[in-house]
Design a protein around this motif. Structure first.
Motif: not given
Ligand SMILES: Cc1ncc(COP(=O)(O)O)c(C=O)c1O
Length: 368
Positions: A21, A24-25, A29, A32, A162, A164, A192
């Motif tokens: 997706r 974003g996820g 943070q 970002k 979790n 990645k 994902n």
């Protein structure tokens, strides 16, 4: 995963729609939110002839060549040339101080220390584990099968909320074989997170690169390097090919001047010399075939695994003893006998004809 429905979302199996997706996820943070370092030369537009903005020594360098100015932080010229060679827009290319730097930057961009995890598929290249440890990121190991291929079921079970990154090295170091393309595509279509396909040895391979799949999979990162077939290990230049979004993140996280001026200049010169590289690749493959033919008849050689790289993995009756025998005679190979699924194995890089000849003559004197 304890919950089967969640598992389905994370790894939907070969026939499911991609659960990826976007970034974003996935992004940390703090990354970002990061405002990247703005270098002196980024902050003006137009022509200039007097540069008094970066506290450089304006007089020059105590060398024939001048290196007193900071290099291009985005390595525009090298990327334009690579773009022509690889058929990828420059905006989809990241350059690192070796592909090892690209590996580290992927950890720093996507993995929260002490929280997230990555999957590796041993036996494989050791830096994925070292980078995970440096970044305090948990490592999940899913061993390759006996045929050195992916255990897709094992990977599906290891993935959790979790996870990645998944690192796949193809052709794989130290086994030398390519990983089945369909299996890598199954991962790309169903995970994902990000699938990193490390193609350090792709120039020696019969398999196609995954670079051409970048338009298909937004969660693909392909790593390549100038350290192997291009003969530039000392310059330290590695590449990551990925979506513009991923490349932008990597550029934000990298040190501003990660590729020095000398490396950029010399890489550009070398990249004009592709014919020489192709001659060496051909010769290396020829030498590899010859070496395999000679080694396989030696009494202490139990197996030689198929190789798509510039090295071979050789299973022997006593790897430690052969390794020491060679070291005492000034020949260094890589002892991989302590690595799981590589018991008894030596990894031998293909050298020049003279070096390979010396290796063979020395091994002929070894008494098993
Ligand atoms: C599979 C693999 N990836 C990456 C690297 C590192 O390459 P670089 O010299 O570009 O850091 C190596 C080096 O041996 C390797 O075997």
């Amino acid at each position: 995963m304890s919950n089967e429905i969640d598992q389905q979302q994370l790894y939907s199996g070969p026939d499911g729609n991609s659960p990826f997706r976007g970034l974003g996820g996935l992004l940390r943070q703090n990354i970002k939110n990061l405002t990247p370092y703005s270098s002196a030369r980024d902050e003006f537009q137009g022509e200039a002839s007097v540069f008094l903005d970066a506290n450089e020594n304006a007089y020059g360098s105590p060398l024939v060549q001048a290196y007193n100015r900071y290099p291009d932080p985005m390595q525009y010229q090298v990327k334009m040339r690579l773009s022509q060679i690889k058929g990828v827009p420059a905006r989809n290319i990241f350059l690192g101080n070796g592909s090892d730097e690209a590996i580290d930057i992927l950890f720093r961009s996507f993995c929260n220390p002490g929280v997230d995890n990555v999957i590796i598929v041993p036996p494989t290249y050791g830096m994925y584990e070292v980078s995970a440890n440096i970044n305090d990121v948990k490592l999940k190991r899913v061993l390759l099968t006996e045929e050195y291929q992916l255990n897709l079921e094992g990977i599906a079970e290891a993935i959790d909320a979790n996870t990645k990154l998944i690192f796949i090295c193809s052709p794989n170091n130290p086994t030398g074989n390519s990983i089945n393309r369909d299996d890598i595509e199954t991962l790309l279509a169903n995970f994902n997170g990000i699938v990193v396909v490390d193609e350090a040895y792709i120039n020696y391979s019969r398999q196609k690169t995954f670079i051409q799949e970048l338009t298909e999979y937004a969660n693909l990162v392909v790593l390549q390097t100038l350290s192997k077939a291009w003969g530039l290990a000392g310059l330290r230049m590695g590449m990551a090919f990925a979506s513009e979004e991923i490349i932008e993140v990597m550029n934000k996280v990298k040190p501003p001047y990660n590729i020095n001026e000398a490396s950029q200049t010399l890489a550009l010169q070398a990249l004009a010399n592709i014919d020489q590289v192709n001659v060496w690749i051909k010769e290396t493959l020829q030498q590899r075939d010859n070496l395999v033919l000679t080694l396989k008849d030696m009494p202490f050689v139990l197996d030689i695994y198929p190789s798509d790289a510039n090295f071979i993995l050789v299973k022997t009756t006593d790897a430690n003893s052969i390794y020491n025998f060679l070291v005492e005679r000034g020949i260094i190979v890589r002892n991989r006998s302590k690595v799981e699924l590589c018991e008894g194995c030596l990894r031998i890089t293909i050298g020049t004809p003279q070096e390979n000849d010396k290796l063979i003559k020395t091994l002929q004197q070894y008494n098993a």
